[in-house]
Write a protein that holds these residues in place. Structure first.
Motif, PDB file in Angstrom:
ATOM      1  N   UNK A 144      -1.200  -4.193  -5.959  1.00 41.80           N
ATOM      2  CA  UNK A 144      -2.367  -4.815  -5.331  1.00 41.80           C
ATOM      3  C   UNK A 144      -3.664  -4.364  -5.999  1.00 41.80           C
ATOM      4  N   UNK A 145      -4.516  -5.353  -6.303  1.00 41.73           N
ATOM      5  CA  UNK A 145      -5.835  -5.036  -6.842  1.00 41.73           C
ATOM      6  C   UNK A 145      -6.683  -4.321  -5.801  1.00 41.73           C
ATOM      7  N   UNK A 146      -6.421  -4.637  -4.529  1.00 43.76           N
ATOM      8  CA  UNK A 146      -7.114  -3.991  -3.418  1.00 43.76           C
ATOM      9  C   UNK A 146      -6.055  -3.374  -2.492  1.00 43.76           C
ATOM     10  N   UNK A 147      -5.623  -2.148  -2.816  1.00 44.69           N
ATOM     11  CA  UNK A 147      -4.549  -1.492  -2.040  1.00 44.69           C
ATOM     12  C   UNK A 147      -4.830  -1.413  -0.553  1.00 44.69           C
ATOM     13  N   UNK A 148      -6.113  -1.318  -0.189  1.00 43.53           N
ATOM     14  CA  UNK A 148      -6.469  -1.218   1.230  1.00 43.53           C
ATOM     15  C   UNK A 148      -6.143  -2.492   2.002  1.00 43.53           C
ATOM     16  N   UNK A 149      -5.849  -3.591   1.284  1.00 45.02           N
ATOM     17  CA  UNK A 149      -5.485  -4.849   1.934  1.00 45.02           C
ATOM     18  C   UNK A 149      -3.989  -5.124   1.845  1.00 45.02           C
ATOM     19  N   UNK A 150      -3.236  -4.158   1.368  1.00 44.83           N
ATOM     20  CA  UNK A 150      -1.787  -4.309   1.245  1.00 44.83           C
ATOM     21  C   UNK A 150      -1.093  -3.987   2.563  1.00 44.83           C
ATOM     22  N   UNK A 151       0.199  -4.338   2.697  1.00 45.24           N
ATOM     23  CA  UNK A 151       0.937  -4.011   3.922  1.00 45.24           C
ATOM     24  C   UNK A 151       1.061  -2.501   4.156  1.00 45.24           C
ATOM     25  N   UNK A 152       0.825  -1.699   3.103  1.00 48.22           N
ATOM     26  CA  UNK A 152       0.913  -0.243   3.216  1.00 48.22           C
ATOM     27  C   UNK A 152      -0.471   0.396   3.338  1.00 48.22           C
TER      28      UNK A 152
END
Length: 218
Positions: A144-152
């Motif tokens: 994810x380019x934006x990890x904070x918006x990932x399911x994790x």
């Protein structure tokens, strides 16, 4: 059978008991300045090494919360040399936090290399299947380019970081043969357990379920 809470009104709680509960909470959470003010006002004595211990644990916790996990690990190994070697879950939590920090600062290659060297070995321990799932969750952040918006996204949250810091604090205390939970936490745990037990008995012997708030107000 009716529950008569009035019978407990006869139990007296001394100021000393109350002070010890409060002091236990302050020491556990490393509120050094407040501890010093509290013992000055109440006259409670506290071993000198307790204040030194608070300083050391506070530094470690602050490093975890600020994202400098490797420094926290270094200080933990100095304070409790074999703690992390004997606690795979806690060691993984800390290394995982550093991996997340690398991802957030965007050096993906460095994050991958760190995962290979520090996280992959957990796939070879006794509970490998459990750690494989956790490794996969952490590695998925790379997609994810934006990890904070990932399911994790929870792995990046301040709440998760605080949870790991709390676990480390309790483990350090237990390693030093000190209570891993404050007296206040124990009281709440016991009250919650009693409440759940009484609620389970509801309807069996005439007990009526009630909330913790109601218990206090009574």
């Amino acid at each position: 059978m009716e529950l008569d809470l009035k019978q407990y009104e006869e139990f007296a709680v001394s100021d000393n008991d109350t002070h010890n509960v409060v002091l236990s909470y302050l020491v556990h959470n490393c509120f050094k300045e407040t501890v010093e003010s509290f013992i000055s006002c109440t006259g409670i004595s506290l071993p000198a090494d307790y204040l030194e211990d608070i300083d050391r644990r506070k530094r470690i916790i602050e490093f975890v919360l600020s994202g400098n996990v490797l420094k926290a690990i270094e200080l933990t190994q100095q304070l409790a040399p074999d703690l992390l070697e004997k606690n795979d879950d806690l060691r993984f939590d800390l290394l995982g936090l550093h991996f997340v920090e690398l991802i957030c600062s965007r050096p993906s290659c460095e994050a991958v290399e760190f995962a290979k060297k520090q996280l992959r070995p957990f796939s070879e321990v006794t509970e490998a299947q459990k750690y494989m799932a956790r490794i996969e969750d952490h590695m998925a952040l790379l997609a994810y380019d934006e990890p904070e918006k990932s399911p994790m996204f929870h792995l990046l949250s301040p709440v998760y970081r605080q949870d790991v810091a709390d676990k480390l604090n309790r483990a350090i205390l237990a390693h030093a043969n000190k209570p891993s939970y404050s007296s206040l936490e124990r009281v709440i745990q016991q009250t919650t357990a009693v409440r759940q037990l009484l609620n389970q008995e509801s309807g069996k012997d005439g007990f009526s379920p009630f909330s913790l708030k109601e218990f206090i107000e009574r």
